[in-house]
Design a protein around this motif. Structure first.
Motif, PDB file in Angstrom:
ATOM      1  N   ASP A   1       4.711   3.076   4.735  1.00  0.00           N
ATOM      2  CA  ASP A   1       4.663   1.630   4.455  1.00  0.00           C
ATOM      3  C   ASP A   1       3.236   1.183   4.152  1.00  0.00           C
TER       4      ASP A   1
ATOM      5  N   LYS B   1       2.312   2.303   0.699  1.00  0.00           N
ATOM      6  CA  LYS B   1       2.949   1.450  -0.322  1.00  0.00           C
ATOM      7  C   LYS B   1       2.228   0.110  -0.430  1.00  0.00           C
ATOM      8  N   ASP B   2       1.866  -0.477   0.732  1.00  0.00           N
ATOM      9  CA  ASP B   2       1.155  -1.768   0.713  1.00  0.00           C
ATOM     10  C   ASP B   2      -0.211  -1.617   0.041  1.00  0.00           C
TER      11      ASP B   2
ATOM     12  N   ALA C   1       0.298  -1.487  -3.566  1.00  0.00           N
ATOM     13  CA  ALA C   1       0.683  -2.805  -4.102  1.00  0.00           C
ATOM     14  C   ALA C   1      -0.555  -3.676  -4.295  1.00  0.00           C
ATOM     15  N   ALA C   2      -1.620  -3.361  -3.555  1.00  0.00           N
ATOM     16  CA  ALA C   2      -2.877  -4.112  -3.688  1.00  0.00           C
ATOM     17  C   ALA C   2      -3.667  -3.671  -4.921  1.00  0.00           C
TER      18      ALA C   2
ATOM     19  N   THR D   1       3.293   1.838 -14.297  1.00  0.00           N
ATOM     20  CA  THR D   1       1.888   1.450 -14.084  1.00  0.00           C
ATOM     21  C   THR D   1       1.024   2.689 -13.828  1.00  0.00           C
TER      22      THR D   1
ATOM     23  N   TYR E   1       0.673  -5.824 -12.932  1.00  0.00           N
ATOM     24  CA  TYR E   1       1.568  -5.811 -11.770  1.00  0.00           C
ATOM     25  C   TYR E   1       0.679  -5.703 -10.532  1.00  0.00           C
ATOM     26  N   HIS E   2       0.793  -6.699  -9.661  1.00  0.00           N
ATOM     27  CA  HIS E   2      -0.042  -6.736  -8.459  1.00  0.00           C
ATOM     28  C   HIS E   2       0.707  -7.468  -7.354  1.00  0.00           C
ATOM     29  N   GLY E   3       0.666  -6.917  -6.141  1.00  0.00           N
ATOM     30  CA  GLY E   3       1.370  -7.563  -5.036  1.00  0.00           C
ATOM     31  C   GLY E   3       2.858  -7.647  -5.294  1.00  0.00           C
ATOM     32  N   ARG E   4       3.394  -6.632  -6.000  1.00  0.00           N
ATOM     33  CA  ARG E   4       4.830  -6.524  -6.326  1.00  0.00           C
ATOM     34  C   ARG E   4       5.304  -7.660  -7.233  1.00  0.00           C
ATOM     35  N   ARG E   5       4.363  -8.231  -8.007  1.00  0.00           N
ATOM     36  CA  ARG E   5       4.710  -9.304  -8.959  1.00  0.00           C
ATOM     37  C   ARG E   5       4.033  -9.058 -10.298  1.00  0.00           C
ATOM     38  N   TYR E   6       4.687  -9.546 -11.365  1.00  0.00           N
ATOM     39  CA  TYR E   6       4.047  -9.548 -12.684  1.00  0.00           C
ATOM     40  C   TYR E   6       3.045 -10.694 -12.707  1.00  0.00           C
TER      41      TYR E   6
END
Ligand SMILES: Cc1cc2nc3c(=O)[nH]c(=O)nc-3n(C[C@H](O)[C@H](O)[C@H](O)COP(=O)(O)O)c2cc1C
Length: 163
Positions: free
Chosen positions: A7, A10-11, A14-15, A38, A149-154
């Motif tokens: 986890d 993954k975090d 995501a950063a 990505t 794509y950053h922080g699980r968002r476009y």
């Protein structure tokens, strides 16, 4: 590896902001295949090499791991829906989306920020992913803003200041 470490990893990833690409190839019957990615990076300038990481669970993994050529489309901020389509399992990804065949037979989007055609050199086994090493045959760029794509968002890039 513990579930907690997974986890945290993954975090951490995501950063890490990443430019969004669509990676493409033709299957043995000439059908277009592709997925959103990505994990794309330049590796070498002389010769020009590029690396793409693909999950072994991807429906096109077998194709990409033995294709002769593949294409990398760097998407613009206006192409977030295209990216989402190429990350949706089972979706009709090429119908009406405007991809064209490049000079080396890969599938390129005319509105992409950059299009790169590669000859696959090697596929390296890496855990639950494969690393596709491609030698760049052709590359084209156009003006525009990148899709990130950053922080699980476009997201869209915002300039800080001009020097
Ligand atoms: C922004 C974003 C980036 C992605 N990056 C990758 C990547 O680098 N490698 C990968 O194998 N999958 C990546 N994926 C997931 C694939 O695009 C997704 O699992 C896709 O459905 C795989 O193709 P398939 O449905 O044909 O198996 C990413 C998804 C998104 C939304």
């Amino acid at each position: 590896m513990t579930a907690a470490l997974l986890d945290e990893f993954k975090d951490a990833m995501a950063a890490l902001a990443g430019g969004v690409c669509v990676v493409t190839a033709l299957d043995d019957d000439g059908n277009p295949r592709g997925y959103a990615a990505t994990s794309v990076t330049s590796v070498s300038m002389r010769p020009p090499l590029l690396l793409v990481c693909q999950a072994k669970t991807s429906s096109s993994y077998r194709l990409f791991s033995r294709c002769t050529h593949f294409g990398v489309n760097v998407l613009t901020a206006e192409q977030a829906e295209l990216a989402a389509l190429f990350a949706t399992p089972g979706a009709d990804r090429f119908g009406g989306t405007g991809f064209e065949t490049g000079e080396h037979g890969t599938l390129l989007h005319p509105d992409a920020l950059a299009s790169v055609e590669c000859r696959r050199r090697e596929t390296v086994d890496a855990g639950d992913h494969g690393l596709l090493l491609g030698e760049v045959c052709a590359a084209h760029t156009r003006p525009g803003d990148p899709l990130v794509y950053h922080g699980r968002r476009y997201q869209r890039v915002r300039p800080l200041f001009r020097r």
